[in-house]
Design a protein around this motif. Structure first.
Motif, PDB file in Angstrom:
ATOM      1  N   LEU A 144       0.824  -1.201   0.000  1.00  0.00           N
ATOM      2  CA  LEU A 144       0.000   0.000   0.000  1.00  0.00           C
ATOM      3  C   LEU A 144       0.863   1.258   0.000  1.00  0.00           C
ATOM      4  O   LEU A 144       0.596   2.215  -0.742  1.00  0.00           O
ATOM      5  CB  LEU A 144      -0.931   0.000   1.212  1.00  0.00           C
ATOM      6  N   ALA A 145       1.906   1.254   0.805  1.00  0.00           N
ATOM      7  CA  ALA A 145       2.805   2.407   0.853  1.00  0.00           C
ATOM      8  C   ALA A 145       3.585   2.555  -0.449  1.00  0.00           C
ATOM      9  O   ALA A 145       3.729   3.660  -0.991  1.00  0.00           O
ATOM     10  CB  ALA A 145       3.761   2.271   2.037  1.00  0.00           C
ATOM     11  N   GLU A 146       4.087   1.436  -0.974  1.00  0.00           N
ATOM     12  CA  GLU A 146       4.855   1.484  -2.216  1.00  0.00           C
ATOM     13  C   GLU A 146       4.003   1.974  -3.384  1.00  0.00           C
ATOM     14  O   GLU A 146       4.462   2.764  -4.219  1.00  0.00           O
ATOM     15  CB  GLU A 146       5.421   0.104  -2.530  1.00  0.00           C
ATOM     16  N   GLY A 147       2.760   1.503  -3.440  1.00  0.00           N
ATOM     17  CA  GLY A 147       1.881   1.917  -4.520  1.00  0.00           C
ATOM     18  C   GLY A 147       1.608   3.407  -4.503  1.00  0.00           C
ATOM     19  O   GLY A 147       1.603   4.064  -5.547  1.00  0.00           O
ATOM     20  N   GLU A 148       1.392   3.945  -3.316  1.00  0.00           N
ATOM     21  CA  GLU A 148       1.139   5.378  -3.187  1.00  0.00           C
ATOM     22  C   GLU A 148       2.349   6.191  -3.626  1.00  0.00           C
ATOM     23  O   GLU A 148       2.231   7.189  -4.351  1.00  0.00           O
ATOM     24  CB  GLU A 148       0.763   5.713  -1.748  1.00  0.00           C
ATOM     25  N   LEU A 149       3.523   5.759  -3.196  1.00  0.00           N
ATOM     26  CA  LEU A 149       4.739   6.497  -3.540  1.00  0.00           C
ATOM     27  C   LEU A 149       5.073   6.381  -5.025  1.00  0.00           C
ATOM     28  O   LEU A 149       5.516   7.352  -5.653  1.00  0.00           O
ATOM     29  CB  LEU A 149       5.908   6.006  -2.677  1.00  0.00           C
ATOM     30  N   LEU A 150       4.856   5.190  -5.609  1.00  0.00           N
ATOM     31  CA  LEU A 150       5.098   5.034  -7.040  1.00  0.00           C
ATOM     32  C   LEU A 150       4.142   5.918  -7.834  1.00  0.00           C
ATOM     33  O   LEU A 150       4.530   6.544  -8.828  1.00  0.00           O
ATOM     34  CB  LEU A 150       4.936   3.567  -7.449  1.00  0.00           C
ATOM     35  N   GLN A 151       2.901   5.991  -7.397  1.00  0.00           N
ATOM     36  CA  GLN A 151       1.927   6.845  -8.079  1.00  0.00           C
ATOM     37  C   GLN A 151       2.332   8.311  -8.003  1.00  0.00           C
ATOM     38  O   GLN A 151       2.210   9.056  -8.988  1.00  0.00           O
ATOM     39  CB  GLN A 151       0.550   6.644  -7.468  1.00  0.00           C
ATOM     40  N   MET A 152       2.829   8.746  -6.848  1.00  0.00           N
ATOM     41  CA  MET A 152       3.314  10.122  -6.711  1.00  0.00           C
ATOM     42  C   MET A 152       4.467  10.389  -7.672  1.00  0.00           C
ATOM     43  O   MET A 152       4.516  11.429  -8.339  1.00  0.00           O
ATOM     44  CB  MET A 152       3.789  10.365  -5.269  1.00  0.00           C
ATOM     45  N   GLN A 153       5.396   9.458  -7.725  1.00  0.00           N
ATOM     46  CA  GLN A 153       6.569   9.610  -8.590  1.00  0.00           C
ATOM     47  C   GLN A 153       6.138   9.724 -10.052  1.00  0.00           C
ATOM     48  O   GLN A 153       6.633  10.574 -10.793  1.00  0.00           O
ATOM     49  CB  GLN A 153       7.484   8.400  -8.404  1.00  0.00           C
ATOM     50  N   LYS A 154       5.210   8.870 -10.453  1.00  0.00           N
ATOM     51  CA  LYS A 154       4.771   8.854 -11.844  1.00  0.00           C
ATOM     52  C   LYS A 154       3.945  10.086 -12.187  1.00  0.00           C
ATOM     53  O   LYS A 154       3.962  10.558 -13.328  1.00  0.00           O
ATOM     54  CB  LYS A 154       3.972   7.575 -12.129  1.00  0.00           C
ATOM     55  N   ALA A 155       3.204  10.628 -11.219  1.00  0.00           N
ATOM     56  CA  ALA A 155       2.408  11.831 -11.469  1.00  0.00           C
ATOM     57  C   ALA A 155       3.311  13.010 -11.829  1.00  0.00           C
ATOM     58  O   ALA A 155       2.950  13.847 -12.663  1.00  0.00           O
ATOM     59  CB  ALA A 155       1.565  12.164 -10.243  1.00  0.00           C
ATOM     60  N   GLN A 156       4.481  13.056 -11.254  1.00  0.00           N
ATOM     61  CA  GLN A 156       5.410  14.152 -11.537  1.00  0.00           C
ATOM     62  C   GLN A 156       6.025  14.045 -12.927  1.00  0.00           C
ATOM     63  O   GLN A 156       6.351  15.046 -13.552  1.00  0.00           O
ATOM     64  CB  GLN A 156       6.525  14.163 -10.488  1.00  0.00           C
ATOM     65  N   ARG A 157       6.114  12.826 -13.434  1.00  0.00           N
ATOM     66  CA  ARG A 157       6.772  12.605 -14.719  1.00  0.00           C
ATOM     67  C   ARG A 157       5.798  12.428 -15.877  1.00  0.00           C
ATOM     68  O   ARG A 157       6.172  12.643 -17.034  1.00  0.00           O
ATOM     69  CB  ARG A 157       7.661  11.354 -14.631  1.00  0.00           C
ATOM     70  N   GLY A 158       4.593  11.977 -15.587  1.00  0.00           N
ATOM     71  CA  GLY A 158       3.608  11.763 -16.635  1.00  0.00           C
ATOM     72  C   GLY A 158       3.945  10.628 -17.577  1.00  0.00           C
ATOM     73  O   GLY A 158       3.476  10.604 -18.719  1.00  0.00           O
ATOM     74  N   ASP A 159       4.748   9.674 -17.113  1.00  0.00           N
ATOM     75  CA  ASP A 159       5.213   8.612 -18.009  1.00  0.00           C
ATOM     76  C   ASP A 159       4.712   7.225 -17.610  1.00  0.00           C
ATOM     77  O   ASP A 159       5.296   6.214 -17.992  1.00  0.00           O
ATOM     78  CB  ASP A 159       6.742   8.604 -18.068  1.00  0.00           C
ATOM     79  N   THR A 160       3.610   7.166 -16.846  1.00  0.00           N
ATOM     80  CA  THR A 160       3.066   5.875 -16.431  1.00  0.00           C
ATOM     81  C   THR A 160       2.735   5.009 -17.647  1.00  0.00           C
ATOM     82  O   THR A 160       2.028   5.450 -18.562  1.00  0.00           O
ATOM     83  CB  THR A 160       1.789   6.068 -15.602  1.00  0.00           C
TER      84      THR A 160
END
Length: 326
Positions: A144-160
């Protein structure tokens, strides 16, 4: 399946789960106790605890530990919701103001922590496969924690990409579905093969459930689902409908749309342009097709289970996820 039908079938056991949760959350701190009681007045669909009980009933006889594990899934789920509302800055949950809105972020985090400790207490008080279940819950909490942090990281880059999206929604949603099912199976001493089967069913179901939620964000479903829509784009989240739409255009056009997503934080009006792009390229319909494939694959996992009413309800639960309007 209407959730009311399975809840009626499991009514005695669900009442035990509710009573266990209520008793767990009692506190002599009046602010905490009053907030907990208000939260339990609107418990949501309780799909995760239902999943625990159905898997237990499909593979054995629901017992006290099944009730404990079902309660633990709800305690953990609601703990994460309290935390998520702080992280996301959400003002509404289930059609009502969030705890973070009413009492502030610090109080919401602390109350979420309290629920988390009660989840652990529920598991530690069990006697069947306690250590194994505790390890499964611990892994889920990490996911749950990893998913939230990965989503934050990807939101900044827009490269999901598609693979990263699935990883995010597994961590944030499907991991707890999987844990709920496995805990139910373990509570009745199911075989390793049966535990694996219901775990895979629930993993696929959880992914489908989250895709449906992400589809709602591109609809006008706020009144039905009890939370604002259009929030994902404002938070720069690239979800299944947008990914499906991006797949239908050239790489330069897709890059241009992704660039708009990155800039939404500074120019929220761009969210409307991205939403229009998704709708124009059938992103919602294509996301629905992907969701339906996950549901079909989930149902197929149940074939090794004995024929029971619970097995049929598990199949119906999968179909409900695809058809739900809230």
């Amino acid at each position: 399946m209407e959730t009311s039908s399975v809840r009626e079938y499991l009514r005695p056991q669900m009442e035990q789960v509710e009573a266990f949760i209520q008793a767990s959350l009692v506190s002599d701190i009046s602010l905490l106790d009053a907030t907990n009681r208000q939260l339990r007045e609107h418990p949501g669909k309780m799909l995760r605890s239902t999943l625990t009980l159905l898997c237990a009933g499909a593979l054995g006889q629901i017992n006290e530990d099944s009730i404990r594990y079902a309660a633990a899934t709800e305690l953990l789920h609601n703990s994460t919701l309290l935390h998520d509302d702080v992280v996301d800055g959400a003002t509404e949950r289930r059609g009502l103001p969030t705890v973070a809105t009413l009492l502030g972020g610090p109080a919401a985090v602390l109350i979420g922590d309290f629920w988390l400790t009660k989840c652990m207490d529920a598991i530690l008080g069990a006697s069947i496969e306690t250590n194994r279940v505790l390890h499964i819950f611990a892994r889920t909490l990490g996911s749950l924690a990893e998913g939230e942090l990965l989503q934050m990281q990807k939101a900044q880059r827009g490269d999901t990409c598609q693979e990263e999206y699935v990883r995010i929604i597994y961590c944030k949603t499907a991991s707890l579905f999987e844990t709920s099912a496995k805990a139910g199976a373990l509570s009745v001493r199911a075989t390793d093969g049966q535990v694996k089967a219901v775990g895979e069913y629930a993993r696929l179901l959880g992914i489908a459930f989250q895709i449906k939620d992400d589809i709602f964000d591109y609809t006008d479903a706020q009144e039905a689902i009890g939370k604002p829509v259009g929030i994902d784009l404002l938070e720069q989240k690239i979800t299944q409908p947008l990914l499906c739409a991006l797949d239908s255009v050239s790489a330069p056009e897709a890059d241009a749309v992704r660039e708009k997503v990155v800039k939404i934080a500074d120019n929220p009006a761009l969210a409307g342009e991205v939403r229009a792009f998704v709708l124009a390229h059938d992103g919602v319909q294509k996301a629905e097709q992907k969701m339906q494939q996950y549901i079909s694959d989930a149902v197929a996992c149940l074939e090794i289970l004995p024929e029971t009413p619970e097995k049929n309800y598990l199949k119906e639960m999968a179909r409900f996820v695809g058809k739900r309007s809230y």
